[in-house]
Design a protein around this motif. Structure first.
Motif, short mmCIF file in Angstrom:
data_model
loop_
_atom_site.label_atom_id
_atom_site.label_comp_id
_atom_site.label_asym_id
_atom_site.label_seq_id
_atom_site.Cartn_x
_atom_site.Cartn_y
_atom_site.Cartn_z
N PHE A 68 0.83 -1.20 0.00
CA PHE A 68 0.00 0.00 0.00
C PHE A 68 0.87 1.25 0.00
O PHE A 68 0.63 2.20 -0.77
CB PHE A 68 -0.92 -0.04 1.23
N MET A 69 1.89 1.25 0.83
CA MET A 69 2.78 2.42 0.90
C MET A 69 3.52 2.63 -0.41
O MET A 69 3.77 3.77 -0.82
CB MET A 69 3.78 2.25 2.04
N ASP A 70 3.86 1.55 -1.09
CA ASP A 70 4.54 1.69 -2.39
C ASP A 70 3.63 2.42 -3.38
O ASP A 70 4.08 3.29 -4.13
CB ASP A 70 4.91 0.31 -2.93
N ALA A 71 2.33 2.09 -3.38
CA ALA A 71 1.39 2.76 -4.27
C ALA A 71 1.21 4.22 -3.88
O ALA A 71 1.11 5.12 -4.74
CB ALA A 71 0.05 2.03 -4.26
N ILE A 72 1.18 4.50 -2.58
CA ILE A 72 1.06 5.89 -2.11
C ILE A 72 2.27 6.71 -2.54
O ILE A 72 2.14 7.86 -2.99
CB ILE A 72 0.89 5.92 -0.57
N LYS A 73 3.44 6.12 -2.43
CA LYS A 73 4.65 6.83 -2.85
C LYS A 73 4.63 7.13 -4.33
O LYS A 73 5.08 8.21 -4.77
CB LYS A 73 5.89 5.99 -2.48
N ARG A 74 4.10 6.22 -5.14
CA ARG A 74 3.98 6.50 -6.56
C ARG A 74 2.99 7.64 -6.81
O ARG A 74 3.18 8.46 -7.71
CB ARG A 74 3.54 5.24 -7.32
N GLY A 75 1.97 7.70 -5.97
CA GLY A 75 1.03 8.81 -6.07
C GLY A 75 1.69 10.13 -5.72
O GLY A 75 1.49 11.15 -6.40
N ARG A 99 4.04 15.50 -7.72
CA ARG A 99 5.14 16.45 -7.92
C ARG A 99 5.38 16.75 -9.40
O ARG A 99 6.07 17.71 -9.74
CB ARG A 99 6.42 15.92 -7.28
N SER A 100 4.79 15.93 -10.28
CA SER A 100 4.89 16.17 -11.73
C SER A 100 3.54 16.66 -12.22
O SER A 100 2.64 15.86 -12.47
CB SER A 100 5.28 14.87 -12.46
#
Length: 509
Positions: free
Chosen positions: A457-464, A469-470
């Motif tokens: 879940f945290m990996d998906a949040i980090k991608r979000g 930022r872009s």
């Protein structure tokens, strides 16, 4: 034993079980009129809803009525009677076994959809939801309350309800209407029935000693019938006796045939799948979910120009006590229960806040999660805001104002929140299961993670967060999410094909 059952029920069933019913039905289904569909439900968003079933019950019959004479059957809850307007009592449905008699009322929705209402104050005119009291406890007589619904549906289908109308097909929904298909079978009537499973986890389980008062023959209490681990299951009855089963996404239709998602019914569902009698049809959302027209929003916007999202974000921040910020705003709009992965969202909150994000939460559910969320908001004033309960306008502004929707459901038959969020330009971050897998394209109109654990879940949040930022990538994903088809047209077309197959099969029997 079936002979004894029919003898006991003779007086109740004589008025509705006609020997020439099939011949009359086949001659009545002709090109001169539209087929008649009775949509049987325990909730409808027009008047009362506890979840997604209420939304579907309001939208799907409307999407189908240009092709069918579709009518709705619902219990006469206090909320229904107070909102539907004029109701004409058109019939009295007799008492049977331990199921009380009731009136059958007929009314209209504001846009002219016919609604049949069961008029039985002793069963339905109560405070609380369709299923539980004000303290969240199941009504002790839920078996009688919803057996009455199933029996009424069978009565109407057999011509014992509206003297001017008879259903060619019953569309049943979840366990509360599951016995309708069984009652028809026990009467020897070959009327096609479609059962839609909206959430297999809710099955309507009752003790075996309730069989006599519900009019269930003893020999139906076995593995090829209503028995489920020594108890009676309304949902299993619906699955076993219905002509065809649908559920609310293609992925969920596959998942429920496996032990980890099948809630003990995976074997029967695998059999139905092998017989070609199980389909997954994704839900749609109704046209009111349009950010360019929604009256609840403080500023409207579209996929071509979504600058209005900021005004809604600021409104959410103010109403939830969050500080003004240019950082990402995450929303949680959910029942606060284990299935929805609320614990994962709570665990992820510390990282979100440390990365400059804010979280707004609206919902209610298990007391432990409500308490943990309040404590989280107290630890992070200005960064986490929590509102226990539900408010339609606030929820819509949250979808409109947020950048991301957290939806780490452990299982999700269909899900509507992710589609609401997409329509309003909020990117869902969700577990790859059920309808979430069928409606979210990872990295295109949202983010998916494969295993329901905090690390994934945290990996998906980090991608979000990286996407936030872009600005160009964020804008592209928002536009893709908002332009994804969300309506009922495709789903209604698939239901029509299921109806046609079921009617054809019944006509050949």
């Amino acid at each position: 034993m079936l002979e004894a059952f029919h003898s006991e029920a003779g007086a109740a069933f004589a008025a509705v079980a006609h020997a020439d019913l099939r011949q009359n039905r086949q001659s009545s289904i002709s090109v001169t009129r539209r087929q008649s569909i009775l949509f049987v439900t325990s909730e409808i968003a027009d008047y009362i809803k506890a979840g997604g079933l209420g939304e579907v019950s309001a939208a799907l019959p409307r999407a189908l009525r240009q092709h069918y004479d579709v009518r709705i059957l619902i219990p006469g809850y206090r909320q229904v009677l107070s909102q539907i307007g004029a109701i004409e009592e058109i019939a009295r449905l007799p008492a049977s076994f331990g199921i009380p008699g009731c009136g059958l009322g007929r009314g209209l929705t504001r846009d002219g959809l016919t609604v049949y209402v069961l008029l039985c104050p002793e069963l339905y005119e109560r405070d609380g939801s369709p299923y539980v009291d004000a303290f969240g406890r199941d009504w002790s007589d839920n078996d009688i309350r919803f057996a009455r619904l199933g029996l009424a549906a069978a009565d109407i289908a057999c011509g014992g309800g509206d003297p001017l109308w008879r259903a060619d097909l019953l569309h049943l929904n979840d366990w509360p209407s599951g016995l309708a298909a069984a009652y028809l079978t026990w009467r020897g009537q070959h009327i096609p029935t479609i059962l839609t499973i909206h959430n297999l986890a809710y099955q309507g389980i009752f003790d075996r000693d309730r069989l006599p008062c519900l009019g269930i023959p003893d020999d139906a209490f076995n593995i090829n019938g209503v028995e489920f681990h020594g108890k009676l299951s309304f949902l299993k009855a619906g699955i076993f006796y219905s002509s065809h089963i649908t559920t609310v996404s293609a992925t969920y239709a596959q998942e429920i045939t496996r032990p980890e998602f099948g809630c003990g019914l995976d074997g029967l569902l695998r059999t139905r799948a092998h017989q070609g009698r199980l389909d997954g049809i994704i839900n749609g959302i109704d046209p009111s979910w349009d950010p360019s027209k929604d009256p609840y929003l403080v500023s409207r916007f579209s996929a071509e120009n979504f600058r209005g999202k900021r005004a809604n974000a600021n409104n959410v921040r103010k109403s939830f006590g969050l500080a003004f910020s240019n950082g990402p705003l995450f929303a949680v709009v959910s029942r606060l229960v284990h299935q929805k992965g609320v614990d994962l969202a709570i665990s992820a909150a510390e990282t979100i806040v440390s990365q400059g994000g804010q979280i707004a939460v609206i919902g209610q559910g298990e007391a432990r999660f409500e308490a943990e969320l309040r404590a989280l908001a107290e630890r992070h004033p200005g960064s986490v805001g929590v509102r226990i309960g539900y408010d339609e306008g606030a929820a819509r502004r949250m979808y409109a104002g947020s950048d991301f929707l957290l939806m780490p459901s452990r299982f999700e038959p269909c899900g509507l929140s992710q589609m609401y969020a997409q329509r309003f330009g909020s990117l869902p971050i969700a577990h790859k299961t059920g309808g979430l897998a069928d409606t979210i394209e990872d990295g295109v109109n949202g983010f998916l993670f494969g295993e329901p654990c905090l690390y994934r879940f945290m990996d998906a949040i980090k991608r979000g967060l990286e996407t936030f930022r872009s600005r160009s990538r964020l804008s592209a994903m928002r536009k893709a999410a908002m332009q994804r088809p969300h309506g009922w047209e495709s789903s209604a077309s698939k239901y029509r094909k299921v109806y046609e197959r079921a009617c054809h099969t019944a006509a050949c029997n």
